[in-house]
Design an enzyme around this catalytic site. Structure first.
Site, PDB file in Angstrom:
ATOM      1  N   ASN A  41       1.009  -1.241  -0.110  1.00 19.69           N
ATOM      2  CA  ASN A  41       0.226   0.019   0.015  1.00 19.69           C
ATOM      3  C   ASN A  41       0.822   1.136  -0.186  1.00 19.69           C
ATOM      4  O   ASN A  41       1.538   1.646   1.006  1.00 19.69           O
ATOM      5  CB  ASN A  41      -0.942   0.052   1.180  1.00 19.69           C
ATOM      6  CG  ASN A  41      -1.632   1.167   1.530  1.00 19.69           C
ATOM      7  OD1 ASN A  41      -1.684   2.028   0.477  1.00 19.69           O
ATOM      8  ND2 ASN A  41      -2.383   1.181   2.541  1.00 19.69           N
ATOM      9  N   LYS A  43       0.095   4.375  -0.376  1.00 25.26           N
ATOM     10  CA  LYS A  43      -0.361   5.501   0.137  1.00 25.26           C
ATOM     11  C   LYS A  43      -0.090   6.830  -0.616  1.00 25.26           C
ATOM     12  O   LYS A  43      -0.038   6.717  -1.844  1.00 25.26           O
ATOM     13  CB  LYS A  43      -0.021   5.696   1.643  1.00 25.26           C
ATOM     14  CG  LYS A  43      -0.136   4.354   2.567  1.00 25.26           C
ATOM     15  CD  LYS A  43      -0.267   4.309   4.042  1.00 25.26           C
ATOM     16  CE  LYS A  43      -0.457   3.354   4.704  1.00 25.26           C
ATOM     17  NZ  LYS A  43      -0.346   3.162   6.128  1.00 25.26           N
ATOM     18  N   HIS A  52      -9.696   1.290   4.465  1.00 28.77           N
ATOM     19  CA  HIS A  52      -8.258   1.304   5.296  1.00 28.77           C
ATOM     20  C   HIS A  52      -8.682   2.279   6.246  1.00 28.77           C
ATOM     21  O   HIS A  52      -9.662   3.294   6.408  1.00 28.77           O
ATOM     22  CB  HIS A  52      -7.364   1.985   4.348  1.00 28.77           C
ATOM     23  CG  HIS A  52      -6.097   1.809   5.115  1.00 28.77           C
ATOM     24  ND1 HIS A  52      -5.835   2.872   5.937  1.00 28.77           N
ATOM     25  CD2 HIS A  52      -5.067   1.123   4.911  1.00 28.77           C
ATOM     26  CE1 HIS A  52      -4.484   2.533   6.212  1.00 28.77           C
ATOM     27  NE2 HIS A  52      -3.970   1.171   5.705  1.00 28.77           N
ATOM     28  N   GLU A  79      -7.066   4.646   7.554  1.00 33.28           N
ATOM     29  CA  GLU A  79      -6.897   5.996   7.139  1.00 33.28           C
ATOM     30  C   GLU A  79      -8.200   6.608   6.499  1.00 33.28           C
ATOM     31  O   GLU A  79      -8.636   7.959   6.628  1.00 33.28           O
ATOM     32  CB  GLU A  79      -5.563   6.294   6.436  1.00 33.28           C
ATOM     33  CG  GLU A  79      -4.489   5.984   7.486  1.00 33.28           C
ATOM     34  CD  GLU A  79      -3.162   5.593   6.822  1.00 33.28           C
ATOM     35  OE1 GLU A  79      -3.247   5.482   5.295  1.00 33.28           O
ATOM     36  OE2 GLU A  79      -2.325   4.836   7.419  1.00 33.28           O
ATOM     37  N   GLU A 118      -6.036  -4.994  10.238  1.00 34.93           N
ATOM     38  CA  GLU A 118      -4.836  -3.862  10.441  1.00 34.93           C
ATOM     39  C   GLU A 118      -5.390  -3.378  11.676  1.00 34.93           C
ATOM     40  O   GLU A 118      -5.970  -2.302  11.864  1.00 34.93           O
ATOM     41  CB  GLU A 118      -4.929  -3.043   9.567  1.00 34.93           C
ATOM     42  CG  GLU A 118      -4.552  -3.424   8.150  1.00 34.93           C
ATOM     43  CD  GLU A 118      -3.752  -2.602   7.135  1.00 34.93           C
ATOM     44  OE1 GLU A 118      -2.704  -2.995   6.574  1.00 34.93           O
ATOM     45  OE2 GLU A 118      -4.324  -1.470   6.887  1.00 34.93           O
ATOM     46  N   GLY A 137       2.124   1.930  10.719  1.00 33.53           N
ATOM     47  CA  GLY A 137       2.968   3.105  10.611  1.00 33.53           C
ATOM     48  C   GLY A 137       3.759   3.473  12.088  1.00 33.53           C
ATOM     49  O   GLY A 137       4.188   4.543  12.191  1.00 33.53           O
ATOM     50  N   SER A 193       2.740  -2.462  10.385  1.00 34.24           N
ATOM     51  CA  SER A 193       4.501  -2.345  10.635  1.00 34.24           C
ATOM     52  C   SER A 193       5.082  -3.809  10.285  1.00 34.24           C
ATOM     53  O   SER A 193       5.900  -4.436  10.851  1.00 34.24           O
ATOM     54  CB  SER A 193       4.798  -2.006  12.221  1.00 34.24           C
ATOM     55  OG  SER A 193       4.301  -0.892  12.286  1.00 34.24           O
TER      56      SER A 193
HETATM   57  P1  PGA Z   1       2.473   0.287   7.736  1.00 32.21           P
HETATM   58  O1  PGA Z   1       1.044   0.328   7.122  1.00 32.21           O
HETATM   59  O2  PGA Z   1       3.120  -1.249   7.137  1.00 32.21           O
HETATM   60  O3  PGA Z   1       3.279   1.299   7.331  1.00 32.21           O
HETATM   61  O4  PGA Z   1       2.416   0.043   9.172  1.00 32.21           O
HETATM   62  C1  PGA Z   1      -0.017  -0.914   6.606  1.00 32.21           C
HETATM   63  C2  PGA Z   1      -1.149  -0.308   6.218  1.00 32.21           C
HETATM   64  O5  PGA Z   1      -1.522   0.961   6.444  1.00 32.21           O
HETATM   65  O6  PGA Z   1      -1.720  -0.925   5.259  1.00 32.21           O
END
Ligand code: PGA
Length: 244
Positions: A8, A10, A93, A95, A160, A166, A205
């Protein structure tokens, strides 16, 4: 079914960066048994799709609108993603849920739109730190599955936990094992026998350093990778850690 390792990307990178990253992932993908997917911004989809064309790497979007078309300034339909070269789309997601107020019902509508356009949806679920602290993680994820996934559901679920995204602090193998077993039970409860075949990705992560441990767990069907997917070497190392 092979595990799915999805990147992803982003809101990162300009055209030249994303094309270079896509080419590096495609170049290193030969011999990797896992299914590979990269999800750039909609703006970069066509260029990335061209860059990975002929390789084993598939391309997906990060969101789509629930309507087929219409007066929705700034939005992008599932069919437009497909037209630009996507075969997949990430939906719901955290976000999007947090920054755009997306609720389960909307995620469900978007998922239906994606399926109708021929895309495979990856629907994200996961609890916040506060919800986990108050012992509500399974209840929240159960509701998100019930509310966000249409029946039938020819797609993928990504667990997730919001607190792991993140932050560099992935969920422990114990937490992941427990939640993925719970999600599998919920999928079977809600979808019957079909629930056994739905891949459940872990995201939050994931790194080359923890991928092997997480991907070896029962009911982990792959990984949704954010930060670590922006480096081709690390993303490919995660993919090589997938179980056959
Ligand atoms: P990350 O993000 O691996 O940076 O923690 C995962 C995601 O949001 O899909």
């Amino acid at each position: 079914m092979p595990q799915l390792i999805a990147g992803n990307w982003k809101m990162h990178g300009l055209t030249a960066d994303t094309v270079a990253l896509a080419k590096a992932v495609a170049a290193g993908s030969a011999g990797i048994a896992a299914d590979l997917l990269v999800c750039p911004t909609a703006l970069h989809l066509a260029a990335v799709a061209a860059a990975v064309s002929g390789s084993r790497v598939a391309v997906g979007g990060q969101d789509c609108h629930q309507d087929k078309q219409g007066p929705h300034t700034g939005d992008i339909s599932a069919e437009m993603l497909r037209d630009a070269g996507a075969g997949w789309v990430i939906l719901g997601h955290s976000e999007r849920r947090q920054n755009h107020g997306e609720i389960d019902e909307l995620v469900r509508e978007k998922t239906l739109a994606a399926i109708a356009a021929g895309l495979t949806p990856i629907v994200c679920v996961g609890e916040t730190a506060d919800q986990r602290a108050s012992g509500q993680e399974t209840e929240i994820v159960g509701w998100q599955i019930a509310g966000s996934l249409p029946k039938p559901f020819p797609g993928v679920v990504a667990y997730e936990p919001v607190w792991a995204i993140g932050t560099g602090n992935s969920a422990t193998a114990e937490d992941v094992a427990m939640m993925h077993d719970f999600i599998r039970e919920e999928l079977v409860r809600q979808f019957g026998a079909d629930g056994h075949a739905i891949r459940i990705l872990y995201g939050g992560s994931v790194r080359a350093s923890n991928a092997a441990e997480l991907l070896a767990l029962a009911n982990v069907g792959g990984a949704l990778v954010g930060g670590a997917s922006l480096k081709a070497d690390e993303f490919l190392a995660i993919a090589r850690a997938a179980t056959p």
